[in-house]
Scaffold this active site. Structure first.
Site, PDB file in Angstrom:
ATOM      1  N   HIS A 200      77.528  15.279  64.270  1.00  0.00           N
ATOM      2  CA  HIS A 200      77.635  15.647  65.683  1.00  0.00           C
ATOM      3  C   HIS A 200      79.125  15.768  66.029  1.00  0.00           C
ATOM      4  O   HIS A 200      79.949  15.017  65.513  1.00  0.00           O
ATOM      5  CB  HIS A 200      76.951  14.586  66.553  1.00  0.00           C
ATOM      6  CG  HIS A 200      76.836  15.006  67.981  1.00  0.00           C
ATOM      7  ND1 HIS A 200      77.902  14.911  68.851  1.00  0.00           N
ATOM      8  CD2 HIS A 200      75.812  15.555  68.681  1.00  0.00           C
ATOM      9  CE1 HIS A 200      77.520  15.380  70.033  1.00  0.00           C
ATOM     10  NE2 HIS A 200      76.259  15.787  69.954  1.00  0.00           N
TER      11      HIS A 200
ATOM     12  N   ASN B 278      68.631  13.751  71.879  1.00  0.00           N
ATOM     13  CA  ASN B 278      69.755  12.942  71.388  1.00  0.00           C
ATOM     14  C   ASN B 278      70.207  12.038  72.531  1.00  0.00           C
ATOM     15  O   ASN B 278      70.915  12.476  73.425  1.00  0.00           O
ATOM     16  CB  ASN B 278      70.886  13.876  70.930  1.00  0.00           C
ATOM     17  CG  ASN B 278      72.128  13.106  70.523  1.00  0.00           C
ATOM     18  OD1 ASN B 278      72.086  11.889  70.340  1.00  0.00           O
ATOM     19  ND2 ASN B 278      73.247  13.818  70.360  1.00  0.00           N
ATOM     20  N   TRP B 279      69.791  10.789  72.460  1.00  0.00           N
ATOM     21  CA  TRP B 279      70.092   9.861  73.569  1.00  0.00           C
ATOM     22  C   TRP B 279      71.526   9.342  73.528  1.00  0.00           C
ATOM     23  O   TRP B 279      71.961   8.681  74.466  1.00  0.00           O
ATOM     24  CB  TRP B 279      69.127   8.678  73.535  1.00  0.00           C
ATOM     25  CG  TRP B 279      67.722   9.012  73.937  1.00  0.00           C
ATOM     26  CD1 TRP B 279      67.252  10.230  74.361  1.00  0.00           C
ATOM     27  CD2 TRP B 279      66.606   8.119  73.984  1.00  0.00           C
ATOM     28  NE1 TRP B 279      65.922  10.145  74.656  1.00  0.00           N
ATOM     29  CE2 TRP B 279      65.495   8.856  74.436  1.00  0.00           C
ATOM     30  CE3 TRP B 279      66.430   6.768  73.676  1.00  0.00           C
ATOM     31  CZ2 TRP B 279      64.229   8.285  74.586  1.00  0.00           C
ATOM     32  CZ3 TRP B 279      65.172   6.193  73.824  1.00  0.00           C
ATOM     33  CH2 TRP B 279      64.090   6.946  74.278  1.00  0.00           C
ATOM     34  N   LYS B 280      72.223   9.588  72.427  1.00  0.00           N
ATOM     35  CA  LYS B 280      73.600   9.068  72.272  1.00  0.00           C
ATOM     36  C   LYS B 280      73.595   7.551  72.518  1.00  0.00           C
ATOM     37  O   LYS B 280      72.598   6.890  72.238  1.00  0.00           O
ATOM     38  CB  LYS B 280      74.561   9.823  73.192  1.00  0.00           C
ATOM     39  CG  LYS B 280      74.416  11.338  73.019  1.00  0.00           C
ATOM     40  CD  LYS B 280      75.497  12.142  73.645  1.00  0.00           C
ATOM     41  CE  LYS B 280      75.223  13.617  73.387  1.00  0.00           C
ATOM     42  NZ  LYS B 280      76.280  14.485  73.876  1.00  0.00           N
TER      43      LYS B 280
ATOM     44  N   GLU C 251      80.785  14.774  68.403  1.00  0.00           N
ATOM     45  CA  GLU C 251      81.408  13.516  68.865  1.00  0.00           C
ATOM     46  C   GLU C 251      81.800  12.653  67.681  1.00  0.00           C
ATOM     47  O   GLU C 251      82.825  11.972  67.708  1.00  0.00           O
ATOM     48  CB  GLU C 251      80.443  12.773  69.811  1.00  0.00           C
ATOM     49  CG  GLU C 251      80.384  13.450  71.175  1.00  0.00           C
ATOM     50  CD  GLU C 251      79.066  13.322  71.901  1.00  0.00           C
ATOM     51  OE1 GLU C 251      78.248  12.444  71.547  1.00  0.00           O
ATOM     52  OE2 GLU C 251      78.843  14.110  72.839  1.00  0.00           O
TER      53      GLU C 251
ATOM     54  N   GLY D 274      77.657  18.440  77.155  1.00  0.00           N
ATOM     55  CA  GLY D 274      77.866  17.486  78.237  1.00  0.00           C
ATOM     56  C   GLY D 274      78.671  18.033  79.401  1.00  0.00           C
ATOM     57  O   GLY D 274      79.126  17.277  80.249  1.00  0.00           O
TER      58      GLY D 274
ATOM     59  N   GLU E   9      76.085  23.785  68.127  1.00  0.00           N
ATOM     60  CA  GLU E   9      76.467  23.181  69.409  1.00  0.00           C
ATOM     61  C   GLU E   9      77.941  23.482  69.691  1.00  0.00           C
ATOM     62  O   GLU E   9      78.828  22.760  69.208  1.00  0.00           O
ATOM     63  CB  GLU E   9      76.298  21.659  69.353  1.00  0.00           C
ATOM     64  CG  GLU E   9      74.878  21.198  69.158  1.00  0.00           C
ATOM     65  CD  GLU E   9      74.681  19.785  69.694  1.00  0.00           C
ATOM     66  OE1 GLU E   9      73.838  19.601  70.559  1.00  0.00           O
ATOM     67  OE2 GLU E   9      75.394  18.872  69.246  1.00  0.00           O
TER      68      GLU E   9
ATOM     69  N   SER F 230      74.302  21.385  76.917  1.00  0.00           N
ATOM     70  CA  SER F 230      73.876  21.550  78.312  1.00  0.00           C
ATOM     71  C   SER F 230      72.549  22.298  78.454  1.00  0.00           C
ATOM     72  O   SER F 230      72.383  23.121  79.353  1.00  0.00           O
ATOM     73  CB  SER F 230      74.982  22.229  79.130  1.00  0.00           C
ATOM     74  OG  SER F 230      76.149  21.422  79.152  1.00  0.00           O
TER      75      SER F 230
HETATM   76  P1  PGA Z   1      74.155  17.769  76.230  1.00  0.00           P
HETATM   77  O1  PGA Z   1      74.416  17.184  74.757  1.00  0.00           O
HETATM   78  O2  PGA Z   1      72.758  18.324  76.243  1.00  0.00           O
HETATM   79  O3  PGA Z   1      74.320  16.587  77.138  1.00  0.00           O
HETATM   80  O4  PGA Z   1      75.159  18.838  76.456  1.00  0.00           O
HETATM   81  C1  PGA Z   1      73.943  17.850  73.625  1.00  0.00           C
HETATM   82  C2  PGA Z   1      74.383  17.118  72.388  1.00  0.00           C
HETATM   83  O5  PGA Z   1      75.491  16.565  72.370  1.00  0.00           O
HETATM   84  O6  PGA Z   1      73.639  17.055  71.384  1.00  0.00           O
END
Ligand code: PGA
Length: 270
Positions: free
Chosen positions: A115, A25-27, A117, A193, A187, A233
């Protein structure tokens, strides 16, 4: 043209019979030129057996989808194209939105929906997430449905309640015959993150609880075919441990997927 991986297909896990799925997931990172450079390097670093172990999906921003589709095709790279979001509407006056049909036409295989976010920053509700998942399913792609509790919710002992609430609209409205095509990404919000992944014991326990919930709601057979990912993470040092948990079939990787060397190391470590 490089055809060395032409015949490579991932094999299901011999015990669970589920196909493992490692998703990048590159966001909102990397422009289309950087995206092409990253997948080319990644492809160069991975060996055929890495692709046999798991399906690897790459979820760039929308602006890179077409470029990566062409790169994968031209160089026969056995990655699966993924998206990070989708509209729940098919077409029309929805400025700024992208439909499932448009993604399917680009050869996208998996679409991340809900997600944390998007839930937190863009106010997506679990009902909306369910509609997006159904839109994805309707075009033959697979939704990766993200669920997860906050730190406060975990501390208050509400984890299962929160996850049940997030999954409920999907389990009650998704076409039952296609539920086994859904991927659920667990998650925990506090692990995303932060560099602080969840303890494997916590993921194992929560994975079992999700599988139990699925069994109760959709029956043992369908529940045993639904794939669960862990995200939060994940890095080359902890990926293997998460992948060896019985109920975990894959990983959703953010930060560690933005560098080809790191992500290749992560995939190889599994
Ligand atoms: P992260 O993000 O690996 O940077 O914690 C995971 C995600 O948000 O899918």
């Amino acid at each position: 043209m490089n055809r060395k991986y032409d015949d490579l297909l991932p094999s299901p896990d011999p015990v669970s019979h589920r196909l493992r799925l490692i998703s990048a997931n590159w966001k909102m990172n990397l422009n289309h030129l950087e995206a092409i450079a990253l997948v080319q390097k990644l492809y160069h670093l991975l060996r055929p057996e890495d692709f046999r172990y798991a399906e690897i999906s790459i979820h760039p921003p929308f602006t890179s989808l077409r470029s990566l589709q062409l790169s994968f095709e031209a160089d026969r790279m056995p990655f699966t194209l993924g998206a990070q979001n989708v509209s729940d509407q098919a077409s029309g006056a929805f400025t700024g939105e992208v439909s499932a049909q448009m993604l399917a036409k680009l050869g996208v295989g998996y679409v991340i929906v809900g997600h944390s976010e998007r839930r937190r920053l863009f106010g997506e509700t679990s009902e909306e997430v369910a509609r997006k998942a159904i839109a994805v399913q309707g075009t033959g792609m697979h939704p990766i449905v993200c669920i997860g509790e906050s730190n406060d919710e975990r501390r208050a002992g509400q984890t299962l309640e929160v996850l049940t609430h997030q999954l409920d609209p999907i389990l009650s409205t998704y076409p039952a015959k296609d539920l086994d095509g859904v991927v659920i990404a667990y998650e925990p919000i506090w692990a995303i993150g932060t560099g602080e992944s969840a303890e494997p014991e916590v993921v194992e326990e929560t994975g079992m609880a999700i599988r139990h919930l699925l069994t109760e709601r959709v029956g043992a057979e369908t529940a045993s075919r639904i794939r669960l990912q862990y995200g939060g993470s994940v890095n080359p040092g902890n990926a293997h441990e998460f992948m060896s948990l019985g109920d975990i079939d894959g990983l959703l990787v953010g930060g560690a997927s933005l560098d080809a060397d790191t992500f290749a190391m992560l995939v190889k470590s599994c």
